[in-house]
Design a protein around this motif. Structure first.
Motif, short mmCIF file in Angstrom:
data_model
loop_
_atom_site.label_atom_id
_atom_site.label_comp_id
_atom_site.label_asym_id
_atom_site.label_seq_id
_atom_site.Cartn_x
_atom_site.Cartn_y
_atom_site.Cartn_z
N GLY A 300 21.42 62.89 -22.26
CA GLY A 300 20.19 62.23 -21.81
C GLY A 300 18.96 63.03 -22.18
O GLY A 300 18.84 63.54 -23.29
N HIS A 304 16.41 67.45 -18.32
CA HIS A 304 16.80 67.03 -16.97
C HIS A 304 17.37 68.14 -16.08
O HIS A 304 17.09 68.17 -14.88
N ILE A 311 16.56 61.75 -12.26
CA ILE A 311 17.42 60.78 -11.59
C ILE A 311 18.63 60.53 -12.51
O ILE A 311 18.68 61.06 -13.61
N ASP A 312 19.58 59.70 -12.06
CA ASP A 312 20.79 59.49 -12.86
C ASP A 312 20.49 59.05 -14.29
O ASP A 312 21.11 59.52 -15.24
N ARG A 313 19.52 58.16 -14.43
CA ARG A 313 19.20 57.62 -15.76
C ARG A 313 18.84 58.74 -16.74
O ARG A 313 19.14 58.65 -17.94
N CYS A 314 18.19 59.81 -16.23
CA CYS A 314 17.77 60.92 -17.09
C CYS A 314 18.96 61.67 -17.66
O CYS A 314 18.86 62.32 -18.70
N ARG A 315 20.10 61.61 -16.98
CA ARG A 315 21.31 62.28 -17.46
C ARG A 315 22.03 61.43 -18.52
O ARG A 315 22.80 61.94 -19.31
N ASP A 316 21.77 60.12 -18.51
CA ASP A 316 22.54 59.21 -19.36
C ASP A 316 21.82 58.79 -20.63
O ASP A 316 22.44 58.50 -21.64
N GLU A 317 20.50 58.68 -20.56
CA GLU A 317 19.74 58.06 -21.64
C GLU A 317 18.66 59.00 -22.14
O GLU A 317 18.03 59.68 -21.32
N ARG A 337 10.17 58.90 -15.69
CA ARG A 337 9.56 59.10 -14.37
C ARG A 337 8.06 59.37 -14.44
O ARG A 337 7.47 59.85 -13.48
#
Ligand SMILES: Nc1ncnc2c1ncn2[C@@H]1O[C@H](COP(=O)(O)OP(=O)(O)OP(=O)(O)O)[C@@H](O)[C@H]1O
Ligand SMILES: [Mg+2]
Length: 345
Positions: A300, A304, A311-317, A337
């Motif tokens: 991501g 991060h 948040i979770d999205r920052c780890r994935d994308e 964010r």
């Protein structure tokens, strides 16, 4: 291409077109531990008479960006694997390296961080400044020395007539950096790249050298790329800033947009760790953790693991640069964010 094809800059660049346009630049290094992607999609423009600052922590890709433009990537380990670098009407990526270097001796000039290692200790300073004039302009030694004298004067070396016969070690650090600047502007480049030009200097001398660069730029109308890890040093000189992290630009905009309303938590962290010159005993807040290992980048958003807003999205994308509604037209950040970060103003 013929040996002496000049870049017809005045004809080839309309007044409002960028002098230099870097698009989606990708640079890799082959190392024994694997392939390092040092630049991953870097894009920015520099116009005539404009200074852009490239900022970021150690290892973020600032010098590699300069090396890629100047065809100075260490060979064979480093190479440009994607993107374009347009200067005037040419793409420096596809131009043979020897042609880029010829262009870099005249139209594009660079100032390096360490003036002592860039000056030859065994030659008198006057000769070192005069030599490119002789070589490039084909003028005689006396004329070249007269030009060297004029330049030393222009960059503020006192008593230049006498000092022209001195060797590099006889000058202070600040004066040596002035000499490097004199050499860089000698052939009136259209673009000047200064990589940490004041890092080795004390604070007062730093600001004098920055003022000198700003004055020279105003006089000559050259475009300038100012590279620094210190956001404080460039604020008065640059008009725009690009903030780098792990080989990407993560925020860009005018100096005011980026400094007054940082929209990326990394930029905010860098700003909070600048010591002010006026407050004694102030508490600085360094960004927790250190720059990532490019061989094992986090998933991501590379920032991060150090980010208070993750948040979770920052780890994935991987976030791309974007300009949310209501922002200034030139301000972009690569963060999911940003709205929340800005709300902290
Ligand atoms: N010669 C090289 N071989 C392998 N990797 C390299 C080489 N030069 C640079 N890199 C990689 O590219 C990354 C960016 O390096 P660069 O020199 O551009 O950093 P920088 O932002 O200029 O840092 P500094 O503020 O310390 O000068 C490094 O972290 C490293 O991983
Ligand atoms: Mg560097």
């Amino acid at each position: 291409m013929s040996q002496s094809t000049p870049v017809a800059l005045e004809k080839s660049v309309p007044p409002d077109a960028p002098l230099l346009s870097v698009q989606n630049l990708q640079v890799e290094f082959s190392t024994s531990a694997g392939v390092v992607r040092a630049l991953d999609g870097v894009s920015f423009d520099v116009r005539r008479g404009e200074t852009i600052a490239i900022l970021g922590e150690s290892g973020s890709g600032k010098s590699v960006t300069a090396q890629a433009i100047m065809a100075l990537l260490p060979r064979p380990a480093g190479s440009i694997v994607g993107g374009s670098i347009r200067y005037a009407d040419r793409d420096l990526v596809t131009l043979p390296a020897k042609d880029v270097r010829r262009l870099c001796g005249t139209e594009i000039a660079m100032i390096f961080q360490d003036p002592l290692s860039s000056l030859n200790p065994v030659f008198r300073v006057g000769w070192q400044i005069a030599e490119p004039f002789r070589r490039r302009l084909g003028i005689d030694k006396r004329q070249a020395l007269a030009k060297a004298l004029e330049l030393l004067d222009r960059v503020g070396i006192p008593d230049a007539e006498r000092r022209i016969r001195d060797y590099p070690h006889q000058f202070s650090g600040g004066q040596r950096q002035r000499i490097m600047i004199a050499m860089a502007i000698a052939l009136e480049p259209k673009l000047l790249i200064a990589d940490e030009p004041t890092t080795a200097l004390d604070v007062t001398v730093q600001s004098q050298v920055m003022k000198l660069l700003a004055n020279l730029q105003a006089e000559t109308g050259m475009g300038m790329i100012l590279i620094s890890h210190d956001l404080g040093v460039v604020a008065d000189v640059a008009k725009r800033a690009a903030i780098m992290y792990a080989g990407r630009i993560v925020e860009a905009g005018t100096i005011r947009e980026v400094y007054d309303h940082p929209a990326h938590p990394y930029t905010r962290g860098l700003l909070e760790s600048i010591p002010s010159t006026t407050v004694i005993g102030e508490r600085l807040t360094p960004i927790p953790g250190g720059p990532p290992n490019l061989l094992a980048l986090p998933t991501g958003c590379a920032f991060h693991p150090r980010c208070p807003h993750a948040i979770d999205r920052c780890r994935d994308e991987i976030p791309q640069l974007r300009r949310p509604d209501g922002w200034e037209p030139t301000h972009v950040a690569a963060c999911f964010r940003s709205e929340e970060v800005l709300a902290h103003d």
